[in-house]
Write an enzyme that holds these catalytic residues in place. Sequence first.
Site, PDB file in Angstrom:
ATOM      1  N   HIS A   1      -0.636   3.891  -8.185  1.00 42.08           N
ATOM      2  CA  HIS A   1      -1.340   5.181  -7.812  1.00 42.08           C
ATOM      3  C   HIS A   1      -2.684   5.221  -8.855  1.00 42.08           C
ATOM      4  O   HIS A   1      -3.352   6.454  -9.025  1.00 42.08           O
ATOM      5  CB  HIS A   1      -0.467   6.328  -8.081  1.00 42.08           C
ATOM      6  CG  HIS A   1       0.537   6.622  -7.115  1.00 42.08           C
ATOM      7  ND1 HIS A   1       1.335   7.704  -7.458  1.00 42.08           N
ATOM      8  CD2 HIS A   1       0.966   5.840  -6.184  1.00 42.08           C
ATOM      9  CE1 HIS A   1       2.183   7.629  -6.170  1.00 42.08           C
ATOM     10  NE2 HIS A   1       1.890   6.559  -5.713  1.00 42.08           N
TER      11      HIS A   1
ATOM     12  N   LEU B   1       0.671  -1.072   0.245  1.00 43.91           N
ATOM     13  CA  LEU B   1      -0.050   0.003   0.030  1.00 43.91           C
ATOM     14  C   LEU B   1       0.989   1.388  -0.061  1.00 43.91           C
ATOM     15  O   LEU B   1       1.895   1.232   0.504  1.00 43.91           O
ATOM     16  CB  LEU B   1      -0.795   0.191   1.226  1.00 43.91           C
ATOM     17  CG  LEU B   1      -1.970  -0.989   1.517  1.00 43.91           C
ATOM     18  CD1 LEU B   1      -2.776  -0.897   2.724  1.00 43.91           C
ATOM     19  CD2 LEU B   1      -2.785  -0.958   0.196  1.00 43.91           C
ATOM     20  N   ASP B   2       0.544   2.285  -0.616  1.00 42.59           N
ATOM     21  CA  ASP B   2       1.086   3.527  -0.517  1.00 42.59           C
ATOM     22  C   ASP B   2       1.405   4.006   0.966  1.00 42.59           C
ATOM     23  O   ASP B   2       0.424   3.627   1.540  1.00 42.59           O
ATOM     24  CB  ASP B   2       0.656   4.671  -1.280  1.00 42.59           C
ATOM     25  CG  ASP B   2       0.372   4.208  -2.996  1.00 42.59           C
ATOM     26  OD1 ASP B   2       1.320   3.623  -3.434  1.00 42.59           O
ATOM     27  OD2 ASP B   2      -0.271   4.993  -3.800  1.00 42.59           O
ATOM     28  N   LYS B   3       2.491   4.808   1.079  1.00 44.53           N
ATOM     29  CA  LYS B   3       2.684   5.075   2.228  1.00 44.53           C
ATOM     30  C   LYS B   3       1.565   5.927   2.812  1.00 44.53           C
ATOM     31  O   LYS B   3       1.210   5.629   4.386  1.00 44.53           O
ATOM     32  CB  LYS B   3       4.014   6.190   2.326  1.00 44.53           C
ATOM     33  CG  LYS B   3       4.357   6.714   3.820  1.00 44.53           C
ATOM     34  CD  LYS B   3       5.577   7.717   3.581  1.00 44.53           C
ATOM     35  CE  LYS B   3       5.774   8.394   4.779  1.00 44.53           C
ATOM     36  NZ  LYS B   3       6.965   9.364   4.520  1.00 44.53           N
TER      37      LYS B   3
ATOM     38  N   THR C   1      -1.603   5.835   2.601  1.00 44.10           N
ATOM     39  CA  THR C   1      -2.907   4.783   2.351  1.00 44.10           C
ATOM     40  C   THR C   1      -2.902   4.120   3.607  1.00 44.10           C
ATOM     41  O   THR C   1      -1.914   3.391   3.889  1.00 44.10           O
ATOM     42  CB  THR C   1      -3.012   4.011   1.260  1.00 44.10           C
ATOM     43  OG1 THR C   1      -2.978   4.970   0.062  1.00 44.10           O
ATOM     44  CG2 THR C   1      -4.255   3.286   1.129  1.00 44.10           C
TER      45      THR C   1
END
Length: 261
Positions: free
Chosen positions: A164, A55-57, A59
């Site tokens: 993204h 997961l993106d930082k 999120t």
Amino acid sequence: MSELTILYQDAYLVVVDKPSGMLVHRSFLDKHETEFVLQRLRDQLGQHVYPVHRLDKPTSGILVFALSAEIARALGEQIVAGHWQKGYLAVIRGFLKTAGTLDYPLKEQLDNIADKFARQDKPAQEAVTRYQPLHTVELPFSVGRYATARYSLVALQPLTGRKHQLRRHLAHLRHPIVGDTSHGDGKHNAFFKTQFANTRLLLCAYTLRFPHPVTGVNLTLHAGLAELALLFAQFAWPTEPAYYQTMFNQFLEQEPCKKSQ
């Protein structure tokens, strides 16, 4: 140091509720960071864990780790085969009035350092996202050119896994996710920071469905709302877990709407 919230654990895998603002693992692109989900979970369990996805930082939400290389490989094969169903919650700018499916190819996002030897001329990759509006709020503040500020809570299901993807697709729909510093609206991000002390991306990986790699039993897991619960309460949006669990059970069972570009 607070422990990670474990949503599911057995002899083969462990699922945690990742906080917003924490990297999954160490990255030379964020050399100043000292806190990582991977290391904290290893320390918490006292054993090695294997990341399966990311997961993106910024999120928050569901993150799966395997407890062996063999299970990590099996879970990775599930992802490639399209056996995972993911459901996200996002707060976006404006009123999103109808549900739909966005089929909008995305060019691969390359990093100047990490991808400097990668091909720069790759064609855009297929990217498909389902979306459904849930709730709206209109606030008596002028942010930009309008007298009031409008926002929507939406459910999202990525049917592909591009970098993204959700953030870029919502920006394409002209409903960027609040708190997105790369693809969002700086004025609305600043408004949420000032008015609600919000400094995070308002995107949560709330639901995940996948078959257990050993037993084959279908698992359905749900994250918490974390800081979003306080914000939702201020907007008179539901904060009860049962509401979102029921909603996603229905949303993920629906046939995709007609695709738009």
